[in-house]
Each structure stands twice: as structure tokens, then as C-alpha cells.
Design a protein around this motif. Structure first.
Motif, PDB file in Angstrom:
ATOM      1  N   ARG A  49      48.008  41.097  54.083  1.00  0.00           N
ATOM      2  CA  ARG A  49      48.562  40.639  52.838  1.00  0.00           C
ATOM      3  C   ARG A  49      48.440  39.023  52.958  1.00  0.00           C
ATOM      4  NH1 ARG A  49      47.939  45.474  52.225  1.00  0.00           N
ATOM      5  NH2 ARG A  49      49.744  46.792  51.250  1.00  0.00           N
ATOM      6  N   ASN A  50      47.471  38.417  53.713  1.00  0.00           N
ATOM      7  CA  ASN A  50      47.688  37.045  53.850  1.00  0.00           C
ATOM      8  C   ASN A  50      47.036  36.126  52.735  1.00  0.00           C
ATOM      9  OD1 ASN A  50      44.644  37.855  53.883  1.00  0.00           O
ATOM     10  ND2 ASN A  50      44.421  36.352  55.594  1.00  0.00           N
ATOM     11  N   ALA A  51      46.935  36.642  51.605  1.00  0.00           N
ATOM     12  CA  ALA A  51      46.389  35.649  50.521  1.00  0.00           C
ATOM     13  C   ALA A  51      47.514  34.442  50.540  1.00  0.00           C
ATOM     14  CB  ALA A  51      46.383  36.567  49.453  1.00  0.00           C
ATOM     15  N   ASP A  52      47.143  33.271  49.926  1.00  0.00           N
ATOM     16  CA  ASP A  52      48.424  32.381  49.712  1.00  0.00           C
ATOM     17  C   ASP A  52      48.314  32.368  48.098  1.00  0.00           C
ATOM     18  OD1 ASP A  52      48.724  31.172  52.364  1.00  0.00           O
ATOM     19  OD2 ASP A  52      46.507  30.589  52.086  1.00  0.00           O
ATOM     20  N   CYS A  53      47.465  32.979  47.310  1.00  0.00           N
ATOM     21  CA  CYS A  53      47.420  32.934  45.886  1.00  0.00           C
ATOM     22  C   CYS A  53      46.801  34.239  45.418  1.00  0.00           C
ATOM     23  CB  CYS A  53      47.058  31.765  45.377  1.00  0.00           C
ATOM     24  SG  CYS A  53      46.774  31.564  43.545  1.00  0.00           S
ATOM     25  N   ILE A  54      46.977  34.878  44.479  1.00  0.00           N
ATOM     26  CA  ILE A  54      46.145  35.868  43.911  1.00  0.00           C
ATOM     27  C   ILE A  54      45.974  35.610  42.670  1.00  0.00           C
ATOM     28  CG2 ILE A  54      46.140  38.369  43.108  1.00  0.00           C
ATOM     29  CD1 ILE A  54      48.093  38.821  45.706  1.00  0.00           C
ATOM     30  N   ILE A  55      44.672  35.768  42.027  1.00  0.00           N
ATOM     31  CA  ILE A  55      44.279  35.966  40.730  1.00  0.00           C
ATOM     32  C   ILE A  55      43.884  37.263  40.104  1.00  0.00           C
ATOM     33  CG2 ILE A  55      42.677  34.967  38.809  1.00  0.00           C
ATOM     34  CD1 ILE A  55      42.051  32.638  41.239  1.00  0.00           C
ATOM     35  N   SER A  56      44.992  37.724  39.449  1.00  0.00           N
ATOM     36  CA  SER A  56      44.311  39.061  39.195  1.00  0.00           C
ATOM     37  C   SER A  56      44.667  39.791  37.568  1.00  0.00           C
ATOM     38  CB  SER A  56      45.683  40.114  39.591  1.00  0.00           C
ATOM     39  OG  SER A  56      45.640  41.511  39.458  1.00  0.00           O
ATOM     40  N   ASP A  57      43.515  40.350  37.308  1.00  0.00           N
ATOM     41  CA  ASP A  57      43.554  40.880  35.926  1.00  0.00           C
ATOM     42  C   ASP A  57      44.877  41.749  35.604  1.00  0.00           C
ATOM     43  OD1 ASP A  57      42.716  41.712  33.563  1.00  0.00           O
ATOM     44  OD2 ASP A  57      41.492  43.215  34.134  1.00  0.00           O
ATOM     45  N   ILE A  58      45.429  41.926  34.659  1.00  0.00           N
ATOM     46  CA  ILE A  58      46.338  43.125  34.481  1.00  0.00           C
ATOM     47  C   ILE A  58      46.109  44.337  34.079  1.00  0.00           C
ATOM     48  CG2 ILE A  58      48.088  43.486  32.544  1.00  0.00           C
ATOM     49  CD1 ILE A  58      48.823  40.452  32.326  1.00  0.00           C
ATOM     50  N   ASN A  59      44.866  44.547  33.354  1.00  0.00           N
ATOM     51  CA  ASN A  59      44.570  45.957  32.811  1.00  0.00           C
ATOM     52  C   ASN A  59      43.375  46.235  33.603  1.00  0.00           C
ATOM     53  OD1 ASN A  59      46.664  46.558  30.856  1.00  0.00           O
ATOM     54  ND2 ASN A  59      45.542  44.735  29.723  1.00  0.00           N
ATOM     55  N   MET A  60      43.442  47.308  34.735  1.00  0.00           N
ATOM     56  CA  MET A  60      42.424  47.660  35.589  1.00  0.00           C
ATOM     57  C   MET A  60      42.649  49.127  35.689  1.00  0.00           C
ATOM     58  SD  MET A  60      42.347  44.733  38.501  1.00  0.00           S
ATOM     59  CE  MET A  60      44.237  44.815  38.815  1.00  0.00           C
ATOM     60  N   PRO A  61      41.583  50.067  35.721  1.00  0.00           N
ATOM     61  CA  PRO A  61      41.725  51.441  36.056  1.00  0.00           C
ATOM     62  C   PRO A  61      42.813  51.470  37.218  1.00  0.00           C
ATOM     63  CG  PRO A  61      39.380  50.949  35.857  1.00  0.00           C
ATOM     64  CD  PRO A  61      40.181  49.529  35.830  1.00  0.00           C
ATOM     65  N   MET A  63      45.933  51.313  39.468  1.00  0.00           N
ATOM     66  CA  MET A  63      47.179  50.008  39.423  1.00  0.00           C
ATOM     67  C   MET A  63      46.720  48.974  38.708  1.00  0.00           C
ATOM     68  SD  MET A  63      48.753  48.703  42.780  1.00  0.00           S
ATOM     69  CE  MET A  63      49.413  50.085  43.358  1.00  0.00           C
ATOM     70  N   THR A  64      47.692  48.675  37.770  1.00  0.00           N
ATOM     71  CA  THR A  64      47.633  47.253  36.922  1.00  0.00           C
ATOM     72  C   THR A  64      47.868  46.285  37.963  1.00  0.00           C
ATOM     73  OG1 THR A  64      49.766  47.239  36.336  1.00  0.00           O
ATOM     74  CG2 THR A  64      48.134  48.472  34.900  1.00  0.00           C
ATOM     75  N   GLY A  65      47.453  44.956  37.376  1.00  0.00           N
ATOM     76  CA  GLY A  65      47.998  43.783  38.057  1.00  0.00           C
ATOM     77  C   GLY A  65      49.404  43.672  38.355  1.00  0.00           C
ATOM     78  N   ILE A  66      50.298  44.093  37.223  1.00  0.00           N
ATOM     79  CA  ILE A  66      51.693  44.085  37.189  1.00  0.00           C
ATOM     80  C   ILE A  66      52.306  44.990  38.134  1.00  0.00           C
ATOM     81  CG2 ILE A  66      53.773  44.316  35.979  1.00  0.00           C
ATOM     82  CD1 ILE A  66      52.392  43.025  33.459  1.00  0.00           C
ATOM     83  N   GLU A  67      51.663  46.001  38.339  1.00  0.00           N
ATOM     84  CA  GLU A  67      52.136  47.089  39.283  1.00  0.00           C
ATOM     85  C   GLU A  67      51.911  46.570  40.736  1.00  0.00           C
ATOM     86  OE1 GLU A  67      51.766  51.144  36.675  1.00  0.00           O
ATOM     87  OE2 GLU A  67      49.971  50.532  37.838  1.00  0.00           O
ATOM     88  N   LEU A  68      50.651  45.784  41.036  1.00  0.00           N
ATOM     89  CA  LEU A  68      50.439  45.374  42.120  1.00  0.00           C
ATOM     90  C   LEU A  68      51.486  44.197  42.560  1.00  0.00           C
ATOM     91  CD1 LEU A  68      48.576  44.710  44.674  1.00  0.00           C
ATOM     92  CD2 LEU A  68      47.254  42.906  42.959  1.00  0.00           C
ATOM     93  N   LYS A  69      51.961  43.329  41.606  1.00  0.00           N
ATOM     94  CA  LYS A  69      52.970  42.290  41.988  1.00  0.00           C
ATOM     95  C   LYS A  69      54.211  42.948  42.329  1.00  0.00           C
ATOM     96  CE  LYS A  69      54.746  38.213  42.267  1.00  0.00           C
ATOM     97  NZ  LYS A  69      55.057  37.742  43.511  1.00  0.00           N
ATOM     98  N   GLN A  70      54.476  44.120  41.587  1.00  0.00           N
ATOM     99  CA  GLN A  70      55.842  44.606  41.852  1.00  0.00           C
ATOM    100  C   GLN A  70      55.703  45.435  43.299  1.00  0.00           C
ATOM    101  OE1 GLN A  70      55.563  47.339  38.400  1.00  0.00           O
ATOM    102  NE2 GLN A  70      57.044  45.832  37.163  1.00  0.00           N
ATOM    103  N   ARG A  71      54.637  45.716  43.568  1.00  0.00           N
ATOM    104  CA  ARG A  71      54.317  46.735  44.960  1.00  0.00           C
ATOM    105  C   ARG A  71      54.609  45.588  45.964  1.00  0.00           C
ATOM    106  NH1 ARG A  71      50.619  50.819  47.149  1.00  0.00           N
ATOM    107  NH2 ARG A  71      50.825  50.331  49.234  1.00  0.00           N
TER     108      ARG A  71
END
Length: 128
Positions: A49-61, A63-71
Motif C-alpha cells: 500500500r505504498n502509494a502516495d496518492c490514488i486516482i480512482s474511478d468510483i464505479n467499477m465492477p 469493489m467500487t472506488g469508495i469501497e476501496l477507500k473505506q477498506r
């Protein structure tokens, strides 16, 4: 601000052309960048999890981007996430704020908006 070469940015989007274009833009700024086609792919391949910043789509097949952030939040990983979405759901801005997302960019957006968001996201790294 830290040297771009010391900053790792992850781009997570199931749209191959958007992901590739975003990676090119980020790389042109001098940052280290890696692309992932899904949130699950990021979690599997970026185990540290060494990313300094993530650019993520929200709606993906899957896990969604929001679910990723929550995780990531649950794992104690405090990484700024720039969300992007083509969806026009009026609840998205609230959901992004609630999960701790940094910003929401509605597709299509001007590249400078993403550049500004990245600089905002990594600005705190210079404090380290």
C-alpha cells in the motif's frame, strides 16, 4: 514539495483508455505511476500500500472506488484519493467526503484539474 521521482501514484480505473491516458499525464509530470484495472487488482498487487496518492474511478465492477477507500481506512492506510466518475449521481460528492476522499472530478475533466488535485494531494509530503 517532494521530488516527483519520490512520489508514487496509483491509477485505478476499469476503462483501459482512460487509465492509460491518465498514466501518461502523471508520468509526464515526472511521477512514478502504476495502473490497475480494478480495486481488487490494486489490493492484490500493491500489498505494501505504498502509494502516495490514488486516482480512482468510483464505479467499477466488483469493489467500487469508495469501497476501496473505506477498506484502506479500515487498514489504517491514510492515502489521499482523488476520485473520478462519469456518473452524475447527486449523492457522489457527499459519499466522497464521508469516506475521506480528497476531491471528485466529473469525467470528462480538464487535465489541469487533475494536475492541481495531485499537487494538492502530495503537498503534505513535503512536511515529512
Amino acid at each position: 514539495m517532494p521530488s516527483p521521482r519520490n512520489v508514487h501514484i496509483a491509477v485505478i480505473d476499469d476503462d483501459d483508455s482512460f487509465r492509460a491516458a491518465t498514466q501518461l499525464l502523471v508520468r509526464s509530470l515526472g511521477f512514478d505511476v502504476a495502473g490497475y484495472e480494478s480495486a481488487e487488482s490494486f489490493l492484490d498487487r500493491c500489498s505494501d500500500r505504498n502509494a502516495d496518492c490514488i486516482i480512482s474511478d468510483i464505479n467499477m465492477p466488483g469493489m467500487t472506488g469508495i469501497e476501496l477507500k473505506q477498506r484502506l481506512n479500515e487498514e489504517g492506510v491514510d492515502v489521499p484519493v482523488i476520485f473520478v466518475s462519469a456518473q452524475t449521481d447527486p449523492t457522489l460528492p457527499r459519499r466522497v467526503i464521508e469516506c475521506g476522499g480528497l476531491v471528485l472530478l466529473q469525467k470528462p475533466f480538464h487535465g489541469q484539474n487533475l494536475i492541481d488535485a495531485i499537487h494538492h494531494a502530495i503537498g503534505d509530503l513535503s512536511q515529512d
